[in-house]
Design a protein around this motif. Structure first.
Motif, PDB file in Angstrom:
ATOM      1  N   SER A 131       1.049  -1.368  -0.004  1.00 22.42           N
ATOM      2  CA  SER A 131      -0.135   0.140  -0.063  1.00 22.42           C
ATOM      3  C   SER A 131       0.811   1.352  -0.096  1.00 22.42           C
ATOM      4  CB  SER A 131      -0.907   0.052   1.245  1.00 22.42           C
ATOM      5  OG  SER A 131      -1.613  -1.151   1.113  1.00 22.42           O
ATOM      6  N   ASP A 155      -7.313  11.152  11.897  1.00 23.34           N
ATOM      7  CA  ASP A 155      -8.061  12.304  11.364  1.00 23.34           C
ATOM      8  C   ASP A 155      -6.840  13.245  10.613  1.00 23.34           C
ATOM      9  OD1 ASP A 155     -10.256  10.745  11.546  1.00 23.34           O
ATOM     10  OD2 ASP A 155     -10.964  12.128  13.640  1.00 23.34           O
ATOM     11  N   GLU A 158      -4.809  11.790   8.044  1.00 23.65           N
ATOM     12  CA  GLU A 158      -5.991  11.597   6.768  1.00 23.65           C
ATOM     13  C   GLU A 158      -6.050  12.862   6.047  1.00 23.65           C
ATOM     14  OE1 GLU A 158     -10.001   9.878   5.013  1.00 23.65           O
ATOM     15  OE2 GLU A 158      -9.739   9.747   7.333  1.00 23.65           O
ATOM     16  N   LYS A 162      -4.683  14.042   2.391  1.00 25.51           N
ATOM     17  CA  LYS A 162      -5.692  14.469   1.403  1.00 25.51           C
ATOM     18  C   LYS A 162      -5.407  15.908   0.745  1.00 25.51           C
ATOM     19  CE  LYS A 162      -9.292  11.182   2.353  1.00 25.51           C
ATOM     20  NZ  LYS A 162     -10.638  11.151   3.034  1.00 25.51           N
ATOM     21  N   ASN A 169      -6.221   7.355  -6.214  1.00 29.78           N
ATOM     22  CA  ASN A 169      -6.942   7.059  -5.065  1.00 29.78           C
ATOM     23  C   ASN A 169      -6.374   6.071  -4.197  1.00 29.78           C
ATOM     24  OD1 ASN A 169      -9.254   7.395  -3.407  1.00 29.78           O
ATOM     25  ND2 ASN A 169     -10.302   5.913  -4.044  1.00 29.78           N
ATOM     26  N   PRO A 172      -7.146   5.681   0.872  1.00 26.42           N
ATOM     27  CA  PRO A 172      -7.937   5.022   1.521  1.00 26.42           C
ATOM     28  C   PRO A 172      -7.046   3.624   1.709  1.00 26.42           C
ATOM     29  CG  PRO A 172      -9.149   5.915  -0.144  1.00 26.42           C
ATOM     30  CD  PRO A 172      -7.687   6.203  -0.365  1.00 26.42           C
ATOM     31  N   ALA A 173      -6.593   2.831   0.958  1.00 28.89           N
ATOM     32  CA  ALA A 173      -6.071   1.528   1.065  1.00 28.89           C
ATOM     33  C   ALA A 173      -4.700   1.761   2.071  1.00 28.89           C
ATOM     34  CB  ALA A 173      -5.405   1.079  -0.381  1.00 28.89           C
ATOM     35  N   LEU A 175      -4.478   3.948   4.254  1.00 33.37           N
ATOM     36  CA  LEU A 175      -4.875   4.051   5.794  1.00 33.37           C
ATOM     37  C   LEU A 175      -5.602   2.842   6.344  1.00 33.37           C
ATOM     38  CD1 LEU A 175      -6.627   7.515   5.235  1.00 33.37           C
ATOM     39  CD2 LEU A 175      -4.444   6.971   6.601  1.00 33.37           C
ATOM     40  N   GLU A 176      -5.946   2.182   5.459  1.00 37.68           N
ATOM     41  CA  GLU A 176      -6.487   0.742   5.898  1.00 37.68           C
ATOM     42  C   GLU A 176      -5.337  -0.172   6.518  1.00 37.68           C
ATOM     43  OE1 GLU A 176      -9.094  -3.027   4.537  1.00 37.68           O
ATOM     44  OE2 GLU A 176      -9.207  -1.290   3.692  1.00 37.68           O
TER      45      GLU A 176
END
Length: 262
Positions: A131, A155, A158, A162, A169, A172-173, A175-176
């Motif tokens: 990732s 938060d 993130e 961004k 994109n 998201p992957a 952060l997971e």
């Protein structure tokens, strides 16, 4: 009238044997078919087995893939190192790095029936490295920074990520993956240093093996380690995790000395 034991007739014994053989053949046939569907490239054939029955059957006991075979065999090692800041009587102290993957692998080395969990650290390291590599350079620079103060640290991370362009994109992957890695690092840290752990830092890395073409070169050396630099993070504890059970498992290895043994 004498009570004599009833003898099982040969015909009845034969019927029982045939029934057991049919059942055994059916189970074996299903296992072979399910294994074929699982390791074969994904296709509509998997829809033959309804719902998620295939994955529930194959995981966790029978899961496997073609990754160990040609044309792309496993050609590198993954590492996952963890350190922590712990609270002491005089303030705070930074621990030494502990290679969690070595501790995990010790549970399977020379073991006839190794636990499937022995590959957990490698899986976490592989996931976050993949990732991280997808992130643009601006985001890679951000994840090197520390985000551990306050309940909104994730938060803030993130939001910062961004602020820069992410055309594919990939945030998201990542952060997971980071959430999973931080939760794992938290369990490792608490297992080793106890409840005084305040925050954690981890470093996932990969090191390729000597290229196949150079396998006979006595002077050949393995390529350099490819690290994933991540800053200090706040602890992550999931509701379904059992710290007690993880500590018992992790600290059973001779590769680590936990606070309970000191």
């Amino acid at each position: 009238m004498d009570n004599e034991p009833t003898e099982v007739t040969p015909r009845r014994r034969s019927a029982v044997k045939r029934t057991l053989m049919v059942i055994a053949m059916a189970i074996t046939g299903f296992h072979i078919f399910a294994s074929f569907l699982w390791i074969a490239p994904a296709s509509t054939m998997r829809e033959v087995i309804p719902g998620d029955l295939l994955s529930k059957y194959m995981i966790p006991l029978w899961g496997q893939s073609w990754s160990v075979f040609a044309p792309e065999p496993i050609n590198g090692d993954y590492y996952f190192d963890v350190r922590a800041v712990i609270k002491t009587d005089s303030g705070e102290e930074i621990t030494q790095w502990v290679r969690a993957t070595d501790v995990e692998l010790d549970h399977s080395t020379y073991k006839l029936f190794p636990p499937r969990s022995a590959g957990l650290g490698i899986g976490v390291a592989s996931d976050i490295k993949g990732s991280w590599e997808e992130l643009p350079d601006d985001q890679k620079a951000i994840v090197k920074l520390d985000y551990f103060k306050g309940d909104d640290s994730v938060d803030r991370l993130e939001t910062k990520l961004k602020e820069y362009d992410d055309p594919e994109n990939t945030i998201p992957a990542y952060l997971e993956s980071e959430h999973l890695a931080t939760a794992y690092a938290t369990q490792v840290a608490k297992a080793i240093w106890g409840d005084d752990v305040q925050r954690v830092q981890y470093q996932a890395a990969r090191q390729n093996v000597v290229p196949f073409a150079e396998r006979n070169d006595k002077g050949a050396e393995r390529p350099n380690i490819q690290p994933v630099p991540v800053g200090w993070r706040a602890l992550v504890v999931e509701e379904h995790q059992s710290q007690e059970e993880f500590t018992k498992y992790f600290c059973a290895s001779d590769e680590v000395r936990c606070v309970s043994e000191q």
